[in-house]
Scaffold this motif. Structure first.
Motif, PDB file in Angstrom:
ATOM      1  N   GLY A 168      64.541  88.337  67.822  1.00 23.63           N
ATOM      2  CA  GLY A 168      64.402  88.026  66.404  1.00 23.63           C
ATOM      3  C   GLY A 168      65.517  88.565  65.543  1.00 23.63           C
ATOM      4  N   LEU A 169      66.444  89.325  66.135  1.00 25.57           N
ATOM      5  CA  LEU A 169      67.552  89.902  65.369  1.00 25.57           C
ATOM      6  C   LEU A 169      68.709  88.904  65.293  1.00 25.57           C
ATOM      7  CD1 LEU A 169      67.541  93.590  66.674  1.00 25.57           C
ATOM      8  CD2 LEU A 169      66.695  92.749  64.489  1.00 25.57           C
ATOM      9  N   LEU A 170      68.476  87.818  64.619  1.00 22.11           N
ATOM     10  CA  LEU A 170      69.473  86.749  64.569  1.00 22.11           C
ATOM     11  C   LEU A 170      70.690  87.120  63.735  1.00 22.11           C
ATOM     12  CD1 LEU A 170      67.047  83.705  64.149  1.00 22.11           C
ATOM     13  CD2 LEU A 170      67.968  84.699  66.256  1.00 22.11           C
ATOM     14  N   GLN A 171      70.570  88.150  62.895  1.00 25.38           N
ATOM     15  CA  GLN A 171      71.677  88.537  62.036  1.00 25.38           C
ATOM     16  C   GLN A 171      72.669  89.462  62.743  1.00 25.38           C
ATOM     17  OE1 GLN A 171      68.645  89.666  61.890  1.00 25.38           O
ATOM     18  NE2 GLN A 171      68.647  91.880  61.624  1.00 25.38           N
ATOM     19  N   LEU A 172      72.384  89.834  63.996  1.00 29.70           N
ATOM     20  CA  LEU A 172      73.272  90.731  64.734  1.00 29.70           C
ATOM     21  C   LEU A 172      74.641  90.102  64.945  1.00 29.70           C
ATOM     22  CD1 LEU A 172      71.288  92.471  67.640  1.00 29.70           C
ATOM     23  CD2 LEU A 172      72.381  93.547  65.681  1.00 29.70           C
ATOM     24  N   THR A 173      75.671  90.850  64.588  1.00 30.28           N
ATOM     25  CA  THR A 173      77.039  90.408  64.844  1.00 30.28           C
ATOM     26  C   THR A 173      77.699  91.237  65.946  1.00 30.28           C
ATOM     27  OG1 THR A 173      77.887  91.872  63.098  1.00 30.28           O
ATOM     28  CG2 THR A 173      77.342  89.609  62.476  1.00 30.28           C
TER      29      THR A 173
END
Length: 265
Positions: A168-173
């Motif tokens: 669910g951590l789709l914002q991880l870069t």
């Protein structure tokens, strides 16, 4: 009338903002005081730099490793505490730094678990770097409830699996968990990161690493080989003993061993 109303509203907002800034400053000072007391500082870096005896506005913004939103309001934006030789467990008091977005504790000698309530302690964090320490235990599931863009936890002693909730951590870069003791399937959304960011975790599998099916088959095969070797050795020992017991004439013994053979038979 409308102008007076707007003036009153502006004054009210200004008053609220000012009181919030003062309150925020007090909390951030408490945050840094508690943090300083909770860690071991063998090189005396925090001891010499973090001096709370002054009341100058924004004085904590001059501390080593402390970055404020504004030099004059004492609200801590980031803590860059890497390479200071700090020891002990995960620092306490961070929940008082309510405007903290970046926490870098890398390249120190911290140990013990990453707190299970880390979400409560650093609610608004977007950058977390705990790499090159000795943190142990499992990766807390609570991390998945944070809006983190960067998670660096490589080169520690973390065990268990990467929580499936990491999907669910789709914002991880950026994510790096290399050089730990992790195992299990890598969450599918993390396959976009380089394989090197998951390397040196003996039990970790799935894209971008080796397929878990092959890894499990290999592990099962090795277990079967070990089991068959043990069974084969045991069977061989039993057969040899029985043969020697009932058919001693089939075996060649030295003269010294003959008396013992006859006594057994």
């Amino acid at each position: 009338m409308a102008a007076n109303a707007r003036l009153l509203l502006w004054l009210l907002l200004l008053s609220t903002s000012s009181s919030s800034l003062c309150f925020g400053s007090d909390l951030d000072i408490t945050c840094l005081k508690t943090l300083k007391q909770s860690v071991v500082d063998p090189n005396g870096i925090l001891e010499s730099s973090w001096n709370f005896d002054t009341t100058t506005n924004g004085f904590i913004c001059q501390f080593i490793g402390v970055e404020c939103w504004n030099p004059n309001d004492s609200r801590v934006l980031a803590l860059h505490l890497s390479n200071l030789g700090l020891e002990g467990q995960f620092p306490r008091g961070l929940e008082y730094c309510e405007s903290l977005f970046t926490l870098d504790l890398s390249n120190n000698r911290f140990s013990g678990p990453i707190p299970s309530d880390i979400t409560r302690q650093v609610t608004y964090l977007t950058f977390l770097d705990l790499s090159y320490n000795s943190f142990s235990g499992k990766i807390p599931v609570g991390i998945c409830n944070m809006d983190l863009n960067v998670i660096n936890i490589q080169h520690n002693q973390l065990i268990g699996q990467i929580p499936p909730q990491f999907d669910g951590l789709l914002q991880l870069t950026s994510l790096n968990v290399a050089d730990n003791q992790l195992s299990g399937l890598i969450p599918s959304s993390l396959s976009k990161f380089p394989a090197s960011n998951f390397s040196r975790n003996q039990g970790l599998c799935g894209p971008p690493l080796e397929d878990c099916g092959n890894a499990n088959k290999l592990s099962l095969l090795l277990d079967m080989i070990d089991d068959e070797s043990i069974i084969g050795a045991a069977v061989g020992f039993v057969v040899g003993f029985v043969a020697a017991f009932y058919f001693p004439h089939l075996f060649v013994f030295s003269q010294r061993l003959h008396p013992y053979v006859y006594r057994i038979c």
